[in-house]
Design an enzyme around this catalytic site. Structure first.
Site, PDB file in Angstrom:
ATOM      1  N   TYR A  52      -2.942   2.796 -10.931  1.00 28.34           N
ATOM      2  CA  TYR A  52      -1.942   3.739 -10.473  1.00 28.34           C
ATOM      3  C   TYR A  52      -0.472   3.306 -10.700  1.00 28.34           C
ATOM      4  CZ  TYR A  52      -2.930   2.114  -6.033  1.00 28.34           C
ATOM      5  OH  TYR A  52      -3.035   1.134  -4.870  1.00 28.34           O
ATOM      6  N   ASP A  89     -13.121   7.056  -1.602  1.00 24.96           N
ATOM      7  CA  ASP A  89     -13.148   6.746  -3.186  1.00 24.96           C
ATOM      8  C   ASP A  89     -14.000   7.582  -3.980  1.00 24.96           C
ATOM      9  OD1 ASP A  89     -10.898   4.915  -2.866  1.00 24.96           O
ATOM     10  OD2 ASP A  89     -12.197   3.210  -2.692  1.00 24.96           O
ATOM     11  N   ASN A 116     -14.238   2.544   2.625  1.00 29.24           N
ATOM     12  CA  ASN A 116     -12.704   2.464   2.469  1.00 29.24           C
ATOM     13  C   ASN A 116     -12.129   3.187   3.865  1.00 29.24           C
ATOM     14  OD1 ASN A 116     -13.055   5.202   1.726  1.00 29.24           O
ATOM     15  ND2 ASN A 116     -11.401   4.970   0.452  1.00 29.24           N
ATOM     16  N   GLY A 157     -15.902  -4.532 -11.146  1.00 25.33           N
ATOM     17  CA  GLY A 157     -15.568  -5.002  -9.850  1.00 25.33           C
ATOM     18  C   GLY A 157     -15.779  -4.037  -9.112  1.00 25.33           C
ATOM     19  N   GLY A 158     -14.928  -4.100  -7.657  1.00 26.11           N
ATOM     20  CA  GLY A 158     -15.341  -3.390  -6.500  1.00 26.11           C
ATOM     21  C   GLY A 158     -15.202  -1.749  -6.548  1.00 26.11           C
ATOM     22  N   LYS A 183     -13.240  -4.261   2.150  1.00 20.37           N
ATOM     23  CA  LYS A 183     -14.100  -2.965   2.081  1.00 20.37           C
ATOM     24  C   LYS A 183     -15.741  -3.364   2.321  1.00 20.37           C
ATOM     25  CE  LYS A 183     -11.215  -0.315  -1.007  1.00 20.37           C
ATOM     26  NZ  LYS A 183     -11.083   0.622  -2.171  1.00 20.37           N
ATOM     27  N   SER A 205       0.825  -1.167  -0.178  1.00 20.61           N
ATOM     28  CA  SER A 205      -0.117   0.062  -0.163  1.00 20.61           C
ATOM     29  C   SER A 205       0.849   1.250   0.070  1.00 20.61           C
ATOM     30  CB  SER A 205      -0.948   0.054   1.276  1.00 20.61           C
ATOM     31  OG  SER A 205      -1.570   1.265   1.409  1.00 20.61           O
TER      32      SER A 205
HETATM   33  P1  NDP Z   1     -11.860  -6.297  -8.622  1.00 24.30           P
HETATM   34  O1  NDP Z   1     -10.925  -7.519  -8.458  1.00 24.30           O
HETATM   35  O2  NDP Z   1     -12.976  -6.201  -7.738  1.00 24.30           O
HETATM   36  O3  NDP Z   1     -12.273  -6.068  -9.968  1.00 24.30           O
HETATM   37  C1  NDP Z   1     -11.432  -6.384 -11.044  1.00 24.30           C
HETATM   38  C2  NDP Z   1     -12.056  -6.159 -12.551  1.00 24.30           C
HETATM   39  O4  NDP Z   1     -11.070  -6.239 -13.412  1.00 24.30           O
HETATM   40  C3  NDP Z   1     -13.553  -7.047 -12.810  1.00 24.30           C
HETATM   41  O5  NDP Z   1     -14.173  -6.343 -13.547  1.00 24.30           O
HETATM   42  C4  NDP Z   1     -12.546  -7.919 -13.772  1.00 24.30           C
HETATM   43  O6  NDP Z   1     -13.536  -8.493 -14.589  1.00 24.30           O
HETATM   44  C5  NDP Z   1     -11.414  -7.129 -14.523  1.00 24.30           C
HETATM   45  N1  NDP Z   1     -10.304  -7.796 -15.131  1.00 24.30           N
HETATM   46  C6  NDP Z   1      -9.496  -8.318 -14.520  1.00 24.30           C
HETATM   47  N2  NDP Z   1      -8.561  -8.955 -15.301  1.00 24.30           N
HETATM   48  C7  NDP Z   1      -9.095  -8.526 -16.622  1.00 24.30           C
HETATM   49  C8  NDP Z   1      -8.523  -8.816 -17.836  1.00 24.30           C
HETATM   50  N3  NDP Z   1      -7.432  -9.489 -18.031  1.00 24.30           N
HETATM   51  N4  NDP Z   1      -9.195  -8.352 -18.879  1.00 24.30           N
HETATM   52  C9  NDP Z   1     -10.310  -7.654 -18.501  1.00 24.30           C
HETATM   53  N5  NDP Z   1     -11.008  -7.329 -17.498  1.00 24.30           N
HETATM   54  C10 NDP Z   1     -10.426  -7.759 -16.540  1.00 24.30           C
HETATM   55  O7  NDP Z   1     -10.428  -5.105  -8.436  1.00 24.30           O
HETATM   56  P2  NDP Z   1     -11.261  -3.481  -7.915  1.00 24.30           P
HETATM   57  O8  NDP Z   1     -12.321  -3.158  -8.817  1.00 24.30           O
HETATM   58  O9  NDP Z   1     -11.026  -3.275  -6.665  1.00 24.30           O
HETATM   59  O10 NDP Z   1      -9.823  -2.723  -8.469  1.00 24.30           O
HETATM   60  C11 NDP Z   1      -9.655  -2.644 -10.130  1.00 24.30           C
HETATM   61  C12 NDP Z   1      -8.435  -1.777 -10.262  1.00 24.30           C
HETATM   62  O11 NDP Z   1      -8.846  -0.485  -9.849  1.00 24.30           O
HETATM   63  C13 NDP Z   1      -7.161  -1.984  -9.510  1.00 24.30           C
HETATM   64  O12 NDP Z   1      -6.126  -1.906 -10.528  1.00 24.30           O
HETATM   65  C14 NDP Z   1      -6.928  -1.270  -8.612  1.00 24.30           C
HETATM   66  O13 NDP Z   1      -5.708  -0.885  -8.298  1.00 24.30           O
HETATM   67  C15 NDP Z   1      -7.475   0.155  -9.069  1.00 24.30           C
HETATM   68  N6  NDP Z   1      -8.034   0.927  -8.118  1.00 24.30           N
HETATM   69  C16 NDP Z   1      -7.614   2.106  -7.981  1.00 24.30           C
HETATM   70  C17 NDP Z   1      -7.965   3.277  -7.277  1.00 24.30           C
HETATM   71  C18 NDP Z   1      -7.308   4.669  -7.151  1.00 24.30           C
HETATM   72  O14 NDP Z   1      -7.530   5.207  -6.109  1.00 24.30           O
HETATM   73  N7  NDP Z   1      -6.768   4.894  -8.130  1.00 24.30           N
HETATM   74  C19 NDP Z   1      -8.897   2.976  -6.078  1.00 24.30           C
HETATM   75  C20 NDP Z   1      -9.400   1.607  -6.027  1.00 24.30           C
HETATM   76  C21 NDP Z   1      -8.978   0.621  -7.269  1.00 24.30           C
HETATM   77  P3  NDP Z   1     -14.293  -9.932 -14.258  1.00 24.30           P
HETATM   78  O15 NDP Z   1     -15.364  -9.554 -13.522  1.00 24.30           O
HETATM   79  O16 NDP Z   1     -14.383 -10.579 -15.467  1.00 24.30           O
HETATM   80  O17 NDP Z   1     -13.433 -10.585 -13.374  1.00 24.30           O
END
Ligand code: NDP
Length: 495
Positions: free
Chosen positions: A444, A332, A317, A358-359, A296, A247
């Site tokens: 990021y 967030d 968060n 996703g989340g 979360k 982190s």
């Molecule tokens: P989750 O694990 O909850 O969700 C992941 C998502 O990515 C799902 O929609 C998944 O699809 C998709 N995914 C994963 N691999 C692939 C791939 N190879 N091709 C296409 N889609 C893919 O993660 P989070 O939503 O929590 O986080 C996602 C990203 O956001 C992370 O990189 C995280 O670092 C970033 N983030 C950034 C923040 C910031 O402050 N800038 C805050 C929070 C998150 P499927 O449903 O099909 O598995």
């Protein structure tokens, strides 16, 4: 005391380590088992290091660590204790010998008598890499009764066991002089909060030559965490997650706490069971903490109050100790919107494509809906896009149909495809940018993904995930401390 474990094999290289870290330490641990791997005679190197360290005002601890205690000693037990006996004459302030299993009777007696003659204090140590010894407080007391400083270094299998050691370490009946440190990812916080654990010392090592994987670097411990200044009254903050040690939040929050002149520290806590952390947080005086994956949602039932965004998104968060108990927030939501505010104020955005379901996509779609944007969600697993669209009042499409459902003013990339180390992945490889979209990538690390680079080349305005990360952390800082991030005024808040 902050003790640097000397992990180089020669006296000369260890001297360089001492000089590099002198500002951040009060003592060094001279490891005969590591010196024995080098060219110099270990006892001569130990003598040189003792003289040079004490000449610089540092305390010295001498030991020859067995393999089962995390050391590197290759020879037999007789050779080991003989080397330790000879090296005692170097005159170190402390010598550390094992208690469990103990050193053989005759060798132990000789070492103890020689240490007494030389005025070297003995540390009696117990190391456990596979858990916490039963009845450890009794064991520690028994070692102290024999005039030794008890040392317990053990490995909690989960956060709840680590918190239990913290609770028991507060017992006034424990020997005042003791070393109590937890190993492994669940115990890392004990190395920063060593004074709260009543531990005389915390052990550290140089990052490229760590004595153990969870050793912190002396400069990081001192400058980032201000560990040596943390006392009973210091406010604590932190981030909980599993894993959590990647982190970036400790860097941001500690930097701001220092710049704002606020005492205390912001620590990473690897947590598998949030209820154990909430209990610990109450006991240890944690004022507020960030929550990261995968907790979360798991923290929701433990909150006494929830902000409107937490209710809307179903994820929290940020947890803050307020008068009525623990209140959950979702920064967030604000962090995501912060870089878009100028465009939203100018009403340049009305239709968005959200890539991923996703989340964080839940937060993104809730924020877009709250600001009156229409949005379309596409996801690798289309069913999840459908569910999100149904819950959060939006549209969904298959990834192949994303372009046909455009054009979009805004594209938000919320998937983890392209995140380190999977930097070559593109979540929507067939999508052709028009060049008129603003493309907002939430990843990021790296700061520029292949997806964002493709958008920039097509002429799009691009935003990277660092902006959101920083903005959500700024909002957390304001909630934790009641003050804006130093030097940036009230504008850090989006409320
Ligand atoms: P989750 O694990 O909850 O969700 C992941 C998502 O990515 C799902 O929609 C998944 O699809 C998709 N995914 C994963 N691999 C692939 C791939 N190879 N091709 C296409 N889609 C893919 O993660 P989070 O939503 O929590 O986080 C996602 C990203 O956001 C992370 O990189 C995280 O670092 C970033 N983030 C950034 C923040 C910031 O402050 N800038 C805050 C929070 C998150 P499927 O449903 O099909 O598995």
């Amino acid at each position: 005391m902050r003790i640097l474990t000397l992990t180089a094999r020669s006296g000369a290289e260890n001297l360089e380590l001492i000089d590099a870290y002198r500002r951040w330490i009060e003592g060094v641990e001279i490891r005969l088992d590591i010196l024995a791997e080098g060219e110099d005679a270990p006892e001569s190197a130990a003598r040189l290091l003792r003289e040079e360290a004490e000449g610089r005002g540092l305390t010295t601890i001498l030991t020859c660590r067995r393999k089962e205690d995390g050391g590197r000693w290759e020879g037999n037990e007789e050779e080991r204790t003989a080397l330790l006996f000879r090296a005692l004459s170097s005159g170190c302030s402390y010598a550390d010998i094992e208690e469990d299993p103990p050193v053989s009777g005759s060798a132990e007696g000789r070492i103890a008598a020689r240490a007494r003659e030389l005025g070297t204090r003995l540390i009696g140590s117990i190391h456990r890499f596979d858990g916490i010894p039963e009845k450890w407080p009794e064991k520690v007391k028994r070692i102290a009764e024999r005039g030794r400083i008890p040392k317990l270094a053990c490995t909690p299998p989960d956060f709840s066991s680590a918190a239990e050691v913290y609770r028991r370490s507060r017992d006034p009946e424990l020997p005042r002089e003791r070393i109590l440190l937890l190993m492994g990812p669940y115990g890392l916080f004990s190395r920063i909060l060593y004074r709260r654990f009543g531990s005389l010392v915390t052990f550290l090592s140089e990052p490229s030559r760590k004595a153990l994987p969870w050793h912190l670097d002396p400069e990081q411990l001192s400058r980032l965490y201000r560990a040596h200044e943390i006392d009973e009254s210091s406010p604590l903050y932190g981030v909980i997650g599993n894993p959590v040690h990647h982190s970036r939040s400790p860097e941001l929050h500690n930097g701001w706490l220092i710049a704002a002149g606020i005492p205390g520290s912001y620590l990473p806590f690897q947590v598998d069971a949030p209820d154990a952390f909430f209990r610990f947080a109450r006991e240890a005086g944690v004022h507020g903490f960030s929550v990261t994956l995968p907790l979360k949602q798991a923290v929701l039932p433990l909150l006494d109050a929830r902000s409107e965004e937490v209710e809307r998104i179903g994820a929290c968060n940020t947890v803050v100790r307020e008068r009525g108990g623990w209140k959950g927030y979702n920064t967030d939501f604000y962090g995501f919107l912060a870089p878009l505010e100028p465009m939203l104020a100018g009403r340049h955005l009305s239709r968005a494509l959200v890539v991923g379901a996703g989340g964080v996509a839940r937060t993104v779609t809730a924020a877009l809906t709250a600001r009156g944007l229409q949005w379309v969600c596409v996801n690798r697993t289309p069913d999840k896009a459908r569910l999100l669209a149904e819950e959060q009042e939006g549209e969904w499409r298959s990834r192949e149909d994303a372009e046909a459902a455009g054009p979009y003013d805004l594209v938000v990339q919320t998937t983890s495809a392209g995140m380190e180390p999977r930097v070559n992945e593109d979540p929507l490889p067939h999508y052709r940018f028009t060049g008129r979209e603003t493309v907002y990538e939430l990843i990021y690390a790296p700061e520029r993904t292949a997806f964002l680079e493709r958008a920039r080349t097509a002429g799009c305005t691009v935003l990277g995930g660092m902006r959101m990360l920083r903005a959500q952390a700024e909002e957390q800082f304001r909630l934790f401390t009641g003050r804006p991030v130093p030097g940036e005024g009230e504008s850090s808040s989006n409320r």
